[in-house]
Design a protein around this motif. Structure first.
Motif, PDB file in Angstrom:
ATOM      1  N   ALA A  70       0.837  -1.206   0.000  1.00 48.82           N
ATOM      2  CA  ALA A  70       0.000   0.000   0.000  1.00 48.82           C
ATOM      3  C   ALA A  70       0.872   1.257   0.000  1.00 48.82           C
ATOM      4  N   CYS A  71       1.891   1.252   0.860  1.00 45.21           N
ATOM      5  CA  CYS A  71       2.765   2.433   0.953  1.00 45.21           C
ATOM      6  C   CYS A  71       3.582   2.624  -0.328  1.00 45.21           C
ATOM      7  N   VAL A  79       2.995  11.998   3.879  1.00 48.66           N
ATOM      8  CA  VAL A  79       2.593  11.234   5.070  1.00 48.66           C
ATOM      9  C   VAL A  79       3.352   9.907   5.108  1.00 48.66           C
ATOM     10  N   VAL A  80       3.310   9.204   3.970  1.00 42.85           N
ATOM     11  CA  VAL A  80       3.961   7.901   3.904  1.00 42.85           C
ATOM     12  C   VAL A  80       5.475   8.040   4.001  1.00 42.85           C
ATOM     13  N   ALA A  81       6.013   9.068   3.347  1.00 42.66           N
ATOM     14  CA  ALA A  81       7.465   9.275   3.386  1.00 42.66           C
ATOM     15  C   ALA A  81       7.930   9.497   4.822  1.00 42.66           C
ATOM     16  N   THR A  82       7.151  10.253   5.589  1.00 42.16           N
ATOM     17  CA  THR A  82       7.508  10.513   6.984  1.00 42.16           C
ATOM     18  C   THR A  82       7.512   9.223   7.793  1.00 42.16           C
ATOM     19  N   LEU A 119      10.845   7.659   9.429  1.00 41.38           N
ATOM     20  CA  LEU A 119      10.821   7.546  10.890  1.00 41.38           C
ATOM     21  C   LEU A 119      11.191   6.131  11.327  1.00 41.38           C
ATOM     22  N   ILE A 120      10.598   5.156  10.674  1.00 45.78           N
ATOM     23  CA  ILE A 120      10.837   3.765  11.069  1.00 45.78           C
ATOM     24  C   ILE A 120      12.237   3.318  10.673  1.00 45.78           C
ATOM     25  N   GLU A 158       9.987   0.440   0.725  1.00 45.68           N
ATOM     26  CA  GLU A 158      11.070   0.934  -0.123  1.00 45.68           C
ATOM     27  C   GLU A 158      11.524  -0.122  -1.120  1.00 45.68           C
ATOM     28  N   ILE A 159      11.532  -1.381  -0.671  1.00 43.61           N
ATOM     29  CA  ILE A 159      11.943  -2.466  -1.569  1.00 43.61           C
ATOM     30  C   ILE A 159      10.939  -2.616  -2.715  1.00 43.61           C
ATOM     31  N   ILE A 160       9.651  -2.621  -2.359  1.00 42.82           N
ATOM     32  CA  ILE A 160       8.603  -2.829  -3.370  1.00 42.82           C
ATOM     33  C   ILE A 160       8.524  -1.623  -4.313  1.00 42.82           C
TER      34      ILE A 160
END
Ligand SMILES: Nc1ncnc2c1ncn2[C@@H]1O[C@H](COP(=O)(O)OP(=O)(O)O)[C@@H](O)[C@H]1O
Ligand SMILES: [Mg+2]
Lengths: 241, 223
Positions: free
Chosen positions: B41-42, B56-59, B63-64, B107-109
């Motif tokens: 989804a991301c 939103v998703v980039a943050t 963060l993680i 990031e991989i997908i």
């Protein structure tokens, strides 16, 4: 009544005006060849007719429906007009049959059984009934392009746009694809094809459009355009003195 | 060497150990399924999604990816209750793993999606599919195929990293090992056994992922 009415279409990429006011009317059942040098805007014109590019000025009307760049109109337009690409663009993870079935099921919500029946019929039409279960990378370029044609036909379009569909093929595979196109033409399908196959254009097409620098430079019946090019640009393009 | 090996405790401790294994397997299965789903989804948002959602998703992803997993776990288990969000040790562990894998797999997908030839999107569009339909039916499977080895490795990394959930007393395999060795004072044997179990689980997981990849990508599908 024309099936595809292109009126004063202009298209810019940034400062680069690629289409500078194109007007062409295409009647039902017509087979129109678009010829011209690389970079003259042939692909861009086809892509505009299919809504892959939005136009900046002018209008494109297909079967009486004005082209507008929102999802509903785009879908309606693309259901009427199919497109075949130089690079085939088959879906690599689906078999030939799967490629032909997918959009029927996803877009038209055709039940799988019916979609499969249509897919078999369309693959048969392009001479590839026996390749239903083959993956794209198991097919030759000519076969892949014929699957792409079957895939477009399965959506029952009223016109097909072909962008140099034999240019990526080895010479010995060109004929099998052109044979399919010729048959479609004979069955009355409206075709707009960008092509470098001058012999084919002469034999099969009802009209030839010569594009030059984003304009329709000459247009006419193939016997006129090829036998009596009026402008030096077309003469040069055709390689006659 | 004078050390006397003793594995006699294994029999008595077997139920505790088995429970630990079960929890660890459960954590990784839930984490992998929902983590990868979140990652897909991301990745869709970052590669093709609506503009307003991208930051939103980039943050979330940054963060993680730039904080320790242990801190993420503590935040969920000890921090969120201050906001009135309370959950069991196991739920917190599950959530932390999903959130963590979601960011890395995003990031991989995304890399797999961005390697898609433009012609695939255009073919989908010319067949009257919407951009999302094209993503879902045309782009996603080949994208996953492209990055499957990297994604598999990441899932195994997260599985091994799950050991830290014992820190919030989620009763996973590491928790079981700590518990057992505090009773039998046989640290060496206990951790040898748990190491071998982790090794076996990791190898098994890799095999399963390879098998799943084969089923998803190499099976001849006509749909
Ligand atoms: N997406 C694009 N962005 C910017 N320029 C483009 C794009 N597509 C085509 N062009 C430019 O438009 C011009 C015409 O391209 P095209 O329609 O592909 O010509 P043809 O098909 O006749 O070779 C070229 O100069 C090309 O560089
Ligand atoms: Mg072109």
């Amino acid at each position: 009544m024309s099936l595809i009415a292109i009126t004063e279409v202009k298209k810019r990429f940034g400062d680069n005006e690629v289409l500078k006011g194109i007007s062409v009317d295409i009647a039902p059942g017509e087979v129109v060849a678009i010829i011209g040098k690389s970079g003259s805007g042939k692909s861009t014109l086809l892509r505009c007719i299919n809504g892959l590019e939005t136009i900046d000025e002018g209008s494109i009307v297909v079967a009486g429906a004005q082209f507008l760049p929102d999802e509903v109109h785009l879908k309606a337009l693309r259901l009427k007009v199919g497109m075949i690409f130089q690079q085939f663009n088959l879906f690599p993870h689906l078999t030939a049959g799967g490629n032909v079935m997918l959009s029927q099921m996803v877009v038209k919500k055709t039940p799988k059984k019916d979609a499969e029946a249509v897919a078999r019929k369309m693959l048969d039409r392009v001479g590839l009934a026996h390749k239903f279960d083959a993956l794209p990378d198991e097919l030759s370029g000519g076969q892949q392009q014929r699957v792409a044609i079957a895939r477009a036909l399965a959506m029952q379009p009223i016109a097909l746009l072909c962008d140099e569909i034999t240019s990526a093929l080895d010479p010995e595979l060109v004929a099998e694809v052109l044979a399919v196109v010729k048959e479609l033409a004979a069955e009355g399908m409206t075709l707009v094809m960008v092509t470098h196959e001058m012999r084919f254009a002469r034999d099969v097409c009802s009209r030839v459009v010569f594009m030059h620098q984003g304009r329709v430079h000459e247009i006419g019946a193939p016997e006129d355009v090829f036998a009596n090019p009026r402008t030096p640009e077309l003469r040069q393009f055709l390689g006659v003195q | 060497m004078t050390y006397q090996f003793d594995f006699g405790w294994l029999i008595d401790s077997l139920p505790v150990l088995l429970k630990g294994i079960r929890i660890t397997v459960q954590l990784i299965l839930i984490g992998a399924v929902f983590g990868v789903a979140l990652g897909i989804a991301c990745a869709w948002v970052r590669a093709l999604g609506p503009k307003w959602l991208k930051p939103v998703v980039a943050t979330y992803v940054e963060l993680i990816r730039n904080t320790p997993f242990l801190i993420q776990l503590f935040f969920i288990f000890f921090g969120l209750p201050s906001l009135g969000i309370r959950m069991s040790e196991l739920s917190a562990a599950n959530l932390a793993m999903i959130v963590n894998l979601g960011a890395y797999s995003c990031e991989i997908i995304r890399a797999g999606i961005q390697a898609t030839p433009r012609g695939q999107f255009e073919a989908g569009a010319s067949l009257a599919m919407t951009p999302f339909q094209t993503f879902w039916h045309v782009v996603l499977v080949p994208a996953l195929q492209r990055i499957w080895p990297a994604l598999s490795s990441q899932i195994v990394i997260v599985m091994l990293g799950s050991a830290v959930v014992s820190q919030i007393a989620a009763e996973d395999l590491t928790f079981a090992a700590n518990f057992i060795q505090s009773r039998n004072f046989r640290a060496f044997e206990t951790y040898i056994v748990s190491t071998l179990i982790y090794l076996a689980l990791a190898i098994l997981l890799r095999q399963m992922l390879a098998g799943l990849g084969w089923m998803l990508f190499l099976r001849k599908a006509s749909r």
